[in-house]
Design a protein around this motif. Sequence first.
Motif, PDB file in Angstrom:
ATOM      1  N   GLU A 268       0.830  -1.199   0.000  1.00  0.00           N
ATOM      2  CA  GLU A 268       0.000   0.000   0.000  1.00  0.00           C
ATOM      3  C   GLU A 268       0.868   1.255   0.000  1.00  0.00           C
ATOM      4  OE1 GLU A 268      -3.890   2.013   2.142  1.00  0.00           O
ATOM      5  OE2 GLU A 268      -3.102   0.118   2.915  1.00  0.00           O
TER       6      GLU A 268
ATOM      7  N   PHE B  94      -7.108  12.103   0.635  1.00  0.00           N
ATOM      8  CA  PHE B  94      -5.994  12.870   1.186  1.00  0.00           C
ATOM      9  C   PHE B  94      -4.693  12.521   0.465  1.00  0.00           C
ATOM     10  CE2 PHE B  94      -2.391  13.168   4.138  1.00  0.00           C
ATOM     11  CZ  PHE B  94      -2.436  14.525   4.455  1.00  0.00           C
ATOM     12  N   LEU B  95      -4.505  11.231   0.166  1.00  0.00           N
ATOM     13  CA  LEU B  95      -3.273  10.783  -0.475  1.00  0.00           C
ATOM     14  C   LEU B  95      -3.300  10.998  -1.989  1.00  0.00           C
ATOM     15  CD1 LEU B  95      -2.609   7.423   1.430  1.00  0.00           C
ATOM     16  CD2 LEU B  95      -1.427   9.602   1.750  1.00  0.00           C
TER      17      LEU B  95
ATOM     18  N   PHE C 255     -10.725   0.479   7.552  1.00  0.00           N
ATOM     19  CA  PHE C 255      -9.680   1.441   7.193  1.00  0.00           C
ATOM     20  C   PHE C 255      -8.861   0.991   5.986  1.00  0.00           C
ATOM     21  CE2 PHE C 255      -5.546   3.624   7.841  1.00  0.00           C
ATOM     22  CZ  PHE C 255      -6.020   4.939   7.808  1.00  0.00           C
ATOM     23  N   THR C 256      -8.644  -0.328   5.830  1.00  0.00           N
ATOM     24  CA  THR C 256      -7.821  -0.818   4.720  1.00  0.00           C
ATOM     25  C   THR C 256      -8.638  -1.089   3.464  1.00  0.00           C
ATOM     26  OG1 THR C 256      -6.320  -1.848   6.320  1.00  0.00           O
ATOM     27  CG2 THR C 256      -6.115  -2.553   4.028  1.00  0.00           C
TER      28      THR C 256
ATOM     29  N   LYS D 139      -8.652   8.902   3.833  1.00  0.00           N
ATOM     30  CA  LYS D 139      -7.273   8.530   3.513  1.00  0.00           C
ATOM     31  C   LYS D 139      -7.051   8.515   2.008  1.00  0.00           C
ATOM     32  CE  LYS D 139      -6.328   4.215   3.390  1.00  0.00           C
ATOM     33  NZ  LYS D 139      -6.071   2.779   3.686  1.00  0.00           N
TER      34      LYS D 139
ATOM     35  N   TYR E 144       1.426   4.186  -3.305  1.00  0.00           N
ATOM     36  CA  TYR E 144       1.358   5.649  -3.208  1.00  0.00           C
ATOM     37  C   TYR E 144       2.687   6.299  -3.583  1.00  0.00           C
ATOM     38  CZ  TYR E 144       1.330  10.245  -1.021  1.00  0.00           C
ATOM     39  OH  TYR E 144       1.453  11.596  -0.791  1.00  0.00           O
TER      40      TYR E 144
ATOM     41  N   ALA F 217     -13.218   7.008   7.250  1.00  0.00           N
ATOM     42  CA  ALA F 217     -11.768   7.117   7.452  1.00  0.00           C
ATOM     43  C   ALA F 217     -11.020   6.587   6.231  1.00  0.00           C
ATOM     44  CB  ALA F 217     -11.359   6.343   8.703  1.00  0.00           C
ATOM     45  N   PHE F 218     -11.531   5.490   5.645  1.00  0.00           N
ATOM     46  CA  PHE F 218     -10.900   4.941   4.439  1.00  0.00           C
ATOM     47  C   PHE F 218     -10.931   5.948   3.294  1.00  0.00           C
ATOM     48  CE2 PHE F 218     -11.576   3.068   0.255  1.00  0.00           C
ATOM     49  CZ  PHE F 218     -10.412   2.339   0.094  1.00  0.00           C
TER      50      PHE F 218
END
Length: 438
Positions: A135, A299-300, A195-196, A296, A139, A292-293
């Motif tokens: 992961e 955001f990334l 989250f993942t 993320k 990114y 939250a996922f």
Amino acid sequence: MGKGGKLFEGEKPSFSWEEIKTHDVKEKPWLVIEGEVYDITNWIKKHPGGNRVIGFYAGQDATDAFQAFHNDLNYVKKYLKPLNIGKLDESQTKGDKFELEQDFRKLRETAEKMDLFRPSYTFFILSLGHILLLEVLAYLNMLYFGTGWGPYLLSVLLYTIVQAQSGWLQHDFGHISVFKGKKWDHIIHHFLMGFTKGASSSWWKHMHYQHHAKPNVINKDPDVRVESIFVLGDVMPVEVAKTRKKSLPYNWQHRYFFLIVPPLLFPVYFQYMIFRYTITRRQWKDLVCLFAFFAKLFFLYGPLLGFWGALRYYFLVRCLESHWFTWVSQSNHIPMTIEKDQSKPWLQLQIHATCNVQKSFFNDWFTGHLNFQIEHHLFPTMPRHNLYKIAPLVKSLCEKHGVTYCVKPLGRAFVDIVRSLKSSGELWLATYEAHHLL
């Protein structure tokens, strides 16, 4: 008191299977565990695993299902005491079915003595580690090399692997096969699913536990409640053809399967069902993990690809993951027996609904060890890295009792999905023409 039963002071009443089977309805369900009869009428709605899972065994012997789903039997049994209303008549414990059940329970004892329910924490740490590493690389690849086609496609590939392998790993924690104590398995399962993967832990358990309780059983296994789009096996096509004058051209299902299921299962159907379930069932913890996922993700990847670019990236990964999951998961079940509940012994129930794929390093990794689907269904809390060790003993037991133990090459397992769909579609067409066109 059971029919013909004789009760002395301090003695439990005994019940025949004929009487127990009459309590297979929701109003007053009974079930049998280890020869004891339990009235679960008031417990069924409180059952932590869901009312459907336990309700599927109303009027039946739930001994092996009970042992398969619970790690700490002594702890769970204390909840059974107030529900006990008697015992199974000893005259009912005879015959081939009883012998098969006893042999399987001996096999489970052997697996426990072989310490096959003990997890390797090294294995699970490495599994989680390679997921997190990939992961990060997905990114950093675009962050440092840009968003051209090369880095972009490599990032998509890496993140697809992350999502698929996270799916296999969450499966282990969802089955409480790592820590054996529910707390940490639940915590990590929520992390991986939410989250993942951006999915719902509660929704997965709700669906998957039903599947394990009665795999490939019509009206019970949610994975085969697909008659609005597909007909599976030999029973469903005939019933649908007889009862529905207007329906889809199921004789083409082996072709439109490619357009509907592999590319759309995750990015469309699962996406809709996850949000629908978490909101309607008020699963706020899951909903927080979902947000939250996506926080993320944007955001990334938002600064690199823009909002719509990040969204396209996400759905492309979901589409590829959907292909991966569909071919692996359906290869073990669709070509197998799909029928209404026959109250089969646990061994027969699970093996008739599942098949294995040949062992190899790649197959183990690619399928998350679900190439040992038979053993996983028989022992769902057994850590997946031990499934191959019990496989020879399962095969030997099957040979003893004349139960087919099916193992296929990976490619043939995929091809058999399409063959099965084609066969079921042709059966539907023949039945439909006989009932509606003549």
